[in-house]
Design a protein around this motif. Structure first.
Motif, mmCIF file in Angstrom:
data_model
loop_
_atom_site.group_PDB
_atom_site.id
_atom_site.type_symbol
_atom_site.label_atom_id
_atom_site.label_comp_id
_atom_site.label_asym_id
_atom_site.label_seq_id
_atom_site.Cartn_x
_atom_site.Cartn_y
_atom_site.Cartn_z
ATOM 1 N N ARG A 1 4.809 -2.300 -4.374
ATOM 2 C CA ARG A 1 4.077 -1.073 -4.681
ATOM 3 C C ARG A 1 3.125 -0.704 -3.543
ATOM 4 N NH1 ARG A 1 0.527 -3.530 -9.679
ATOM 5 N NH2 ARG A 1 2.537 -4.500 -10.136
ATOM 6 N N HIS A 46 0.507 1.029 -12.041
ATOM 7 C CA HIS A 46 -0.185 2.023 -11.225
ATOM 8 C C HIS A 46 -1.646 1.611 -11.029
ATOM 9 C CE1 HIS A 46 2.881 5.324 -12.564
ATOM 10 N NE2 HIS A 46 3.425 4.334 -11.892
ATOM 11 N N PHE A 47 -2.128 1.712 -9.804
ATOM 12 C CA PHE A 47 -3.504 1.317 -9.520
ATOM 13 C C PHE A 47 -4.477 2.265 -10.220
ATOM 14 C CE2 PHE A 47 -1.166 -0.334 -5.801
ATOM 15 C CZ PHE A 47 -1.520 -1.659 -5.901
ATOM 16 N N GLY A 98 -0.266 1.983 -3.226
ATOM 17 C CA GLY A 98 -1.153 2.859 -3.979
ATOM 18 C C GLY A 98 -2.022 3.714 -3.090
ATOM 19 N N THR A 134 0.558 6.039 -7.001
ATOM 20 C CA THR A 134 1.195 4.739 -6.801
ATOM 21 C C THR A 134 2.692 4.949 -6.674
ATOM 22 O OG1 THR A 134 -0.471 3.607 -8.153
ATOM 23 C CG2 THR A 134 1.571 2.422 -7.710
ATOM 24 N N ALA A 172 -4.671 -2.616 -12.026
ATOM 25 C CA ALA A 172 -3.528 -1.738 -12.250
ATOM 26 C C ALA A 172 -3.252 -1.665 -13.745
ATOM 27 C CB ALA A 172 -2.292 -2.254 -11.510
#
Length: 560
Positions: free
Chosen positions: A467, A119-120, A469, A518, A114
């Motif tokens: 989270r 965010h992935f 994704g 994500t 990430a």
């Protein structure tokens, strides 16, 4: 900071806790067995409060960016201090990047990659899957006895404050130095560009051990007195400040209480037991001029703490110690591990297997001895000359294995104090996983690409940075994390269950199969959500899909 326990009672409770911990680790200072007490730098004396804080940090999955990894995920007593997750399938494709070839490695699974925003993103080797370390996880059980740590000895003997660059421990600080490395490693525990401010800030607001169950007695006792990390740090260090140095000091203090000195070998050395005839023969063969095991696995530690090239793999794949020292004589050399509790380990060497083309994996001690009987590995470049002519014939292997079994501390095998531990969120059985993949609901889109979903972050009340994704979607189009409530009357919703914001975004990337997304909740999951269960899947606007919507697999998420 207000506490529910009166000051006088807290003082008594802390004294009681200290006494209990001292009793459970009395062998560190009192036993006269073969394994001495571990060296302790004067800058970081071990105390009960510091050790129990370190124990919690060692098993704290919230110390990772996504809440999925703790130090203890990869280092568990029941497998001799190494990773219990290693199987007969290599996790890392090796330097050639191709799975199923001779250079594959038995590394440890880590986090999904990430970026600095959480965010992935795709990894060059592992895509959107779990990453893997490029070497097999070594045992941490006797790490306190080594002047340098990691397979290549790249940390120690000094410990440097990562914030100031000042030397905190000039000698004997390898354990402190090593303890901080995985926390910032983007394969093992960290998002990219992770800062120490984010680590310490998260600990300051986190509920200790929120993701773990079956907490050990000493953890429960400490949390009854000091229920937050600032209070635990204050108990250990005098003030509530959380710093990288204090994290390292606590982790190292805990690991110095893990002294495996109650094996049968230790009891024999103390005159409390006797070897069987087979064990005695094995001890003799272990130190014989023919087998020469004791030349490198020397002393009560059963390690010379030096670095040797066993001829496992070509040096071009991993230069080992040479990458640290720059010396040609160190090419392909790796640290000699301690053989204490070796019978509990499931993988051996830095590769996890000999790795020569067509060679089987080494799965037990008999395989290990057969490897040495063949003069070690097949790659001769800088191979240690002590391996040449070494013989461990079949008729002595059983006796040597019997002797090696005497190096197992029964407390380590049974995970009893001081080797006891809590249960981790990530250790749940496949049927009890949460989030739980349901294996249904997917709809392919343009180019035949079916959106994937990454749902590994623990949905536990208090967990920060939850989270979800997605990947393999159409790029630069509208997407929504569709949430279908399971245990609440009503229909579907696309609203954030915490603050009512839409779970909508644009996919990142351009083209079919290039879209990623994500959804990240930067705040802790609120108590009011506990018990809520819902099914989530990514819906992606895609005119190449049936109904113009491509969908990921559905995942069941229950807030606990």
């Amino acid at each position: 900071m207000t506490k529910s326990t009166p000051f006088a009672d807290r003082s008594i409770a802390r004294w009681t806790l200290a006494a209990a911990l001292a009793a459970s680790t009395a062998s560190i200072s009192l036993s006269q067995g073969a394994l001495p007490a571990p060296p302790t730098p004067p800058q970081n004396p071990t105390t009960a409060e510091k050790a129990v804080l370190g124990k919690m940090l060692f098993w704290e999955e919230q110390l990772s960016s996504d809440g999925t990894m703790a130090c203890g995920t990869c280092h568990q007593a029941r497998t001799g201090g190494a990773d219990p997750r290693l199987t007969n399938t290599p996790a890392h494709p090796g330097p050639d990047g191709v799975a199923g070839t001779a250079d594959d490695l038995f590394g440890s699974p880590g986090v999904h990659r990430a970026n600095g925003f959480g965010h992935f993103v795709a990894d060059a080797t592992f895509g959107f899957g779990e990453q893997s370390t490029p070497r097999t996880t070594p045992s941490m059980m006797t790490g306190a006895y080594f002047p340098e740590l990691f397979w290549d000895g790249r940390v120690g003997p000094d410990f440097v404050d990562p914030l100031t660059g000042l030397v905190v421990i000039p000698q004997g600080g390898a354990l402190e130095a090593q303890s901080l490395q995985p926390i910032m490693n983007t394969v093992e525990m960290a998002d990219e560009d992770r800062s120490w401010a984010s680590v310490t800030g998260r600990l300051a607001s986190a509920r200790p051990m929120a993701l773990a169950t079956n907490l050990t007695a000493d953890m429960q006792a400490a949390l009854a007195i000091d229920p937050t990390y600032p209070e635990l740090f204050e108990a250990a260090f005098g003030t509530a400040e959380i710093t990288p140095v204090r994290i390292a000091f606590a982790l190292a203090a805990y690991q110095r209480t893990l002294v495996p000195d109650q094996s049968k070998f230790d009891r024999v050395m103390r005159g409390q037991a006797q070897f069987t005839p087979a064990e005695n023969r094995g001890r003799g063969a272990f130190g014989s001029p023919q087998s020469r095991c004791a030349q490198c696995h020397a002393g009560s530690l059963f390690s010379d703490r030096q670095f040797h090239n066993l001829g496992l793999r070509p040096i071009a794949e991993d230069s080992g110690r040479q990458a640290v020292t720059g010396q040609p004589g160190d090419r392909g050399r790796f640290k000699t591990p301690s053989l204490r509790n070796v019978a509990l380990r499931e993988r051996f060497f830095h590769t996890g297997a000999p790795g020569s083309a067509g060679a089987p994996a080494i799965n037990d001690l008999n395989d290990l001895l057969a490897f040495y009987d063949a003069d070690g590995g097949a790659f001769a470049n800088n191979k240690d000359q002590r391996l040449i002519g070494l013989t461990v014939p079949p008729q002595v292997r059983g006796d040597i294995v019997a002797f090696l079994n005497t190096l197992t501390d029964p407390r380590v095998a049974a995970e009893t104090a001081p080797f006891d531990r809590p249960s981790l969120w990530s250790e749940r059985s496949p049927a009890n996983r949460n989030p739980l993949p349901l294996g249904a609901g997917a709809v392919a889109g343009t180019g035949g690409f079916t959106p994937g979903i990454i749902a590994t972050s623990p949905p536990r009340e208090g967990n920060q940075g939850f989270r979800v994704g997605g990947f393999d979607a159409l790029g630069d189009v509208f997407t929504v994390l569709h949430v279908d409530l399971v245990n609440v009357p009503g229909g579907a919703t696309t609203m954030d269950l915490r603050n009512g914001l839409p779970l909508a975004a644009m996919t990142q990337g351009i083209g079919a199969g290039q879209g990623t997304m994500t959804w990240l909740d930067d705040e802790a999951l609120a108590p009011v959500l506990v018990g809520l269960s819902y099914e989530a899947q990514w819906w992606v606007r895609d005119f190449g899909a049936v109904g113009n919507v491509a969908k990921s697999e559905r995942v069941r998420i229950t807030i606990e």
